[in-house]
Motif scaffolding. Structure first.
Motif, PDB file in Angstrom:
ATOM      1  N   ARG A  11      16.349  26.173 -17.613  1.00 27.01           N
ATOM      2  CA  ARG A  11      16.124  24.874 -18.272  1.00 27.01           C
ATOM      3  C   ARG A  11      14.732  24.797 -18.868  1.00 27.01           C
ATOM      4  O   ARG A  11      14.544  24.297 -19.976  1.00 27.01           O
ATOM      5  N   ILE A  16      15.034  21.846 -21.823  1.00 24.60           N
ATOM      6  CA  ILE A  16      16.008  20.766 -21.630  1.00 24.60           C
ATOM      7  C   ILE A  16      15.869  20.190 -20.230  1.00 24.60           C
ATOM      8  O   ILE A  16      15.359  20.840 -19.322  1.00 24.60           O
ATOM      9  N   LYS A  19      19.767  16.183 -17.287  1.00 18.82           N
ATOM     10  CA  LYS A  19      20.803  15.370 -17.926  1.00 18.82           C
ATOM     11  C   LYS A  19      21.448  16.135 -19.085  1.00 18.82           C
ATOM     12  O   LYS A  19      22.671  16.127 -19.235  1.00 18.82           O
ATOM     13  N   THR A  20      20.630  16.809 -19.882  1.00 18.57           N
ATOM     14  CA  THR A  20      21.162  17.580 -21.009  1.00 18.57           C
ATOM     15  C   THR A  20      22.039  18.719 -20.518  1.00 18.57           C
ATOM     16  O   THR A  20      23.124  18.961 -21.070  1.00 18.57           O
ATOM     17  N   GLU A  23      25.348  17.294 -19.438  1.00 15.17           N
ATOM     18  CA  GLU A  23      26.187  16.959 -20.593  1.00 15.17           C
ATOM     19  C   GLU A  23      26.772  18.210 -21.241  1.00 15.17           C
ATOM     20  O   GLU A  23      27.954  18.246 -21.584  1.00 15.17           O
ATOM     21  N   ARG A  24      25.940  19.224 -21.432  1.00 16.57           N
ATOM     22  CA  ARG A  24      26.392  20.453 -22.097  1.00 16.57           C
ATOM     23  C   ARG A  24      27.395  21.238 -21.258  1.00 16.57           C
ATOM     24  O   ARG A  24      28.239  21.944 -21.806  1.00 16.57           O
TER      25      ARG A  24
END
Length: 93
Positions: A11, A16, A19-20, A23-24
């Motif tokens: 990350r 990122i 949360k990203t 989502e991904r």
């Protein structure tokens, strides 16, 4: 297997947040937080681990396993060289 440290490092390389990544990968934020808080190897449902690993790889990181070929040895994370626009591989600089 992926370690919690590899997830955090991946990350960080990608810039990122949790949360990203959630989502991904299509998993909950709480799941990402729990995975990253693990000691050593991340434990969880294989399908969930697969989704997270696939998302990280799609975003451009390579996870280096314990027995993977790496000159320095050990686990790790590295950014992959993006493909050239014409589809041919670029050489590292």
């Amino acid at each position: 297997m992926i370690s919690a440290g590899q997830m955090r490092a991946a990350r960080a390389l990608l810039g990122i947040d949790q949360k990203t990544l959630a989502e991904r990968s299509g998993v909950s934020l709480a799941t990402i937080q729990r995975m990253e808080a693990s000691e050593g190897h991340v434990r969880g449902v294989v399908e969930t681990l697969t989704k997270v690993i696939a998302a990280l790889e799609d975003l451009g990181v390579e996870l280096i396993g314990e027995n993977a070929q790496s000159p320095a040895g050990g686990r790790g994370v590295r950014l992959r060289t993006p493909p050239a626009r014409d589809g041919s591989a670029q050489s590292p600089r």
